[in-house]
Write a protein that holds these residues in place. Sequence first.
Motif, PDB file in Angstrom:
ATOM      1  N   LYS A 203       0.839  -1.193   0.000  1.00 13.64           N
ATOM      2  CA  LYS A 203       0.000   0.000   0.000  1.00 13.64           C
ATOM      3  C   LYS A 203       0.875   1.245   0.000  1.00 13.64           C
ATOM      4  N   PHE A 204       0.709   2.067  -1.012  1.00 14.29           N
ATOM      5  CA  PHE A 204       1.463   3.314  -1.097  1.00 14.29           C
ATOM      6  C   PHE A 204       0.569   4.375  -1.735  1.00 14.29           C
ATOM      7  N   ARG A 205       0.997   5.585  -1.658  1.00  9.73           N
ATOM      8  CA  ARG A 205       0.184   6.706  -2.127  1.00  9.73           C
ATOM      9  C   ARG A 205       0.042   6.667  -3.656  1.00  9.73           C
ATOM     10  N   TYR A 206      -1.165   6.937  -4.118  1.00  9.78           N
ATOM     11  CA  TYR A 206      -1.497   6.979  -5.547  1.00  9.78           C
ATOM     12  C   TYR A 206      -1.334   5.612  -6.228  1.00  9.78           C
TER      13      TYR A 206
ATOM     14  N   PHE B 293      -1.769   2.372 -11.166  1.00  9.64           N
ATOM     15  CA  PHE B 293      -2.222   1.130 -11.809  1.00  9.64           C
ATOM     16  C   PHE B 293      -3.228   1.421 -12.909  1.00  9.64           C
ATOM     17  N   PHE B 294      -4.073   2.432 -12.714  1.00  6.12           N
ATOM     18  CA  PHE B 294      -5.030   2.812 -13.748  1.00  6.12           C
ATOM     19  C   PHE B 294      -4.299   3.299 -15.002  1.00  6.12           C
ATOM     20  N   ILE B 295      -3.181   3.987 -14.815  1.00 12.79           N
ATOM     21  CA  ILE B 295      -2.379   4.429 -15.970  1.00 12.79           C
ATOM     22  C   ILE B 295      -1.840   3.220 -16.724  1.00 12.79           C
ATOM     23  N   PHE B 296      -1.430   2.191 -15.996  1.00 16.51           N
ATOM     24  CA  PHE B 296      -0.983   0.960 -16.650  1.00 16.51           C
ATOM     25  C   PHE B 296      -2.112   0.357 -17.484  1.00 16.51           C
ATOM     26  N   LEU B 297      -3.329   0.373 -16.952  1.00 19.33           N
ATOM     27  CA  LEU B 297      -4.455  -0.170 -17.700  1.00 19.33           C
ATOM     28  C   LEU B 297      -4.738   0.635 -18.960  1.00 19.33           C
ATOM     29  N   ILE B 298      -4.536   1.938 -18.900  1.00 18.57           N
ATOM     30  CA  ILE B 298      -4.768   2.782 -20.069  1.00 18.57           C
ATOM     31  C   ILE B 298      -3.809   2.404 -21.200  1.00 18.57           C
ATOM     32  N   THR B 299      -2.582   2.037 -20.859  1.00 19.22           N
ATOM     33  CA  THR B 299      -1.617   1.664 -21.906  1.00 19.22           C
ATOM     34  C   THR B 299      -2.079   0.446 -22.692  1.00 19.22           C
ATOM     35  N   MET B 300      -2.914  -0.409 -22.099  1.00 22.62           N
ATOM     36  CA  MET B 300      -3.427  -1.575 -22.806  1.00 22.62           C
ATOM     37  C   MET B 300      -4.429  -1.188 -23.885  1.00 22.62           C
ATOM     38  N   MET B 301      -5.002   0.008 -23.791  1.00 23.38           N
ATOM     39  CA  MET B 301      -5.996   0.461 -24.759  1.00 23.38           C
ATOM     40  C   MET B 301      -5.371   1.146 -25.969  1.00 23.38           C
ATOM     41  N   ILE B 302      -4.067   1.417 -25.912  1.00 23.02           N
ATOM     42  CA  ILE B 302      -3.392   2.104 -27.011  1.00 23.02           C
ATOM     43  C   ILE B 302      -2.956   1.075 -28.051  1.00 23.02           C
ATOM     44  N   PRO B 303      -3.356   1.218 -29.312  1.00 21.62           N
ATOM     45  CA  PRO B 303      -2.921   0.258 -30.346  1.00 21.62           C
ATOM     46  C   PRO B 303      -1.400   0.268 -30.491  1.00 21.62           C
TER      47      PRO B 303
ATOM     48  N   VAL C 277       1.555  -6.838 -16.183  1.00 19.92           N
ATOM     49  CA  VAL C 277       1.383  -6.303 -14.831  1.00 19.92           C
ATOM     50  C   VAL C 277      -0.035  -6.541 -14.341  1.00 19.92           C
ATOM     51  N   PHE C 278      -1.009  -6.328 -15.219  1.00 23.94           N
ATOM     52  CA  PHE C 278      -2.408  -6.549 -14.850  1.00 23.94           C
ATOM     53  C   PHE C 278      -2.659  -8.015 -14.502  1.00 23.94           C
ATOM     54  N   LEU C 279      -2.142  -8.934 -15.321  1.00 23.63           N
ATOM     55  CA  LEU C 279      -2.356 -10.359 -15.082  1.00 23.63           C
ATOM     56  C   LEU C 279      -1.763 -10.794 -13.756  1.00 23.63           C
ATOM     57  N   MET C 280      -0.522 -10.384 -13.479  1.00 23.79           N
ATOM     58  CA  MET C 280       0.128 -10.806 -12.244  1.00 23.79           C
ATOM     59  C   MET C 280      -0.496 -10.122 -11.027  1.00 23.79           C
ATOM     60  N   ARG C 281      -0.914  -8.888 -11.193  1.00 27.18           N
ATOM     61  CA  ARG C 281      -1.559  -8.196 -10.077  1.00 27.18           C
ATOM     62  C   ARG C 281      -2.856  -8.899  -9.680  1.00 27.18           C
ATOM     63  N   GLN C 282      -3.639  -9.302 -10.676  1.00 26.37           N
ATOM     64  CA  GLN C 282      -4.885 -10.002 -10.376  1.00 26.37           C
ATOM     65  C   GLN C 282      -4.629 -11.346  -9.708  1.00 26.37           C
ATOM     66  N   TRP C 283      -3.568 -12.023 -10.127  1.00 22.69           N
ATOM     67  CA  TRP C 283      -3.242 -13.309  -9.499  1.00 22.69           C
ATOM     68  C   TRP C 283      -2.850 -13.114  -8.041  1.00 22.69           C
ATOM     69  N   PHE C 284      -1.972 -12.146  -7.778  1.00 20.53           N
ATOM     70  CA  PHE C 284      -1.510 -11.938  -6.405  1.00 20.53           C
ATOM     71  C   PHE C 284      -2.620 -11.374  -5.518  1.00 20.53           C
TER      72      PHE C 284
END
Length: 274
Positions: free
Chosen positions: A97-100, A105-115, A150-157
């Motif tokens: 747990k850390f600030r922001y 993580f939401f920024i990481f998800l946005i990168t998945m939407m970029i072709p 990152v999303f896949l491993m985060r969901q697993w952990f």
Amino acid sequence: MKKAVIISGYVLLIFGALSMVMPFLWMIGVSFMEESQIFSSAPTFIPEPFTLKNYAAVLTKMPVIKYFFNSLLVASLTTIFQVIISAMAGYVFAKVKFRYREIIFFIFLITMMIPPQVNIIPLFFIMRELNWIDTYQALILPGVFGGFGVFLMRQWFCGFSQEIEDAARIDGCNFFETFFKISLPLALPALMTLGIFTFITTWNSFMWPLIVTNSENITTLPVAIAQFRGSFREITDWGALMACSVLLSLPVIALFLVGKKYFINDILAGSIKE
């Protein structure tokens, strides 16, 4: 009624499986055919006569072993580094747990939407400024970092039992020992799934290696296959092209056969909720 629905579902699945397998079987058959049989009026999947000259043509017309090694090196290193980095980043996003944290993580998800095509031009300029054009670094590093891993491993952990980690901490394990000795080994199905996806994507990559490489020394196999496609003034050697495509498919098939147990376990684990 229920039985009829189940039978219809199986028929649909069989039809879908055949539609996927038939082109692959045709590719294998053509790779062993004479040119006259390939363009015969009665197409067939069985070579008559059976010939290996298409594979011999592949080995003689271009240094396919060098291209194969280049593709294997790039795909293997990209897979290894992405799995390691994604596992570490996913664990931090899930357990620390850390600030922001949520915003990052939401920024990481946005990168998945970029072709991926959108990133090619800025990536090319970055590689040029670093003097990495026509190098292995340019082929490997852009594929090492990805939001999907990152999303896949985060969901697993996130679904990993906290009691096991708490027990490890009580036994004297610090943060890094808990990650490397407890959490990481238990995440093997997710790691294998990510590794399979990354390897297949990198192995089949065509556009980026075509843009960033100039010499034959680091040309990858998908780019080399394009050499068998003739222009409007040339005739395409379809037998050799299919033979080269079969060689391109072998590592992917072997990797899936080796890791399918972990791949299936990861899918099953994701479908079960406590």
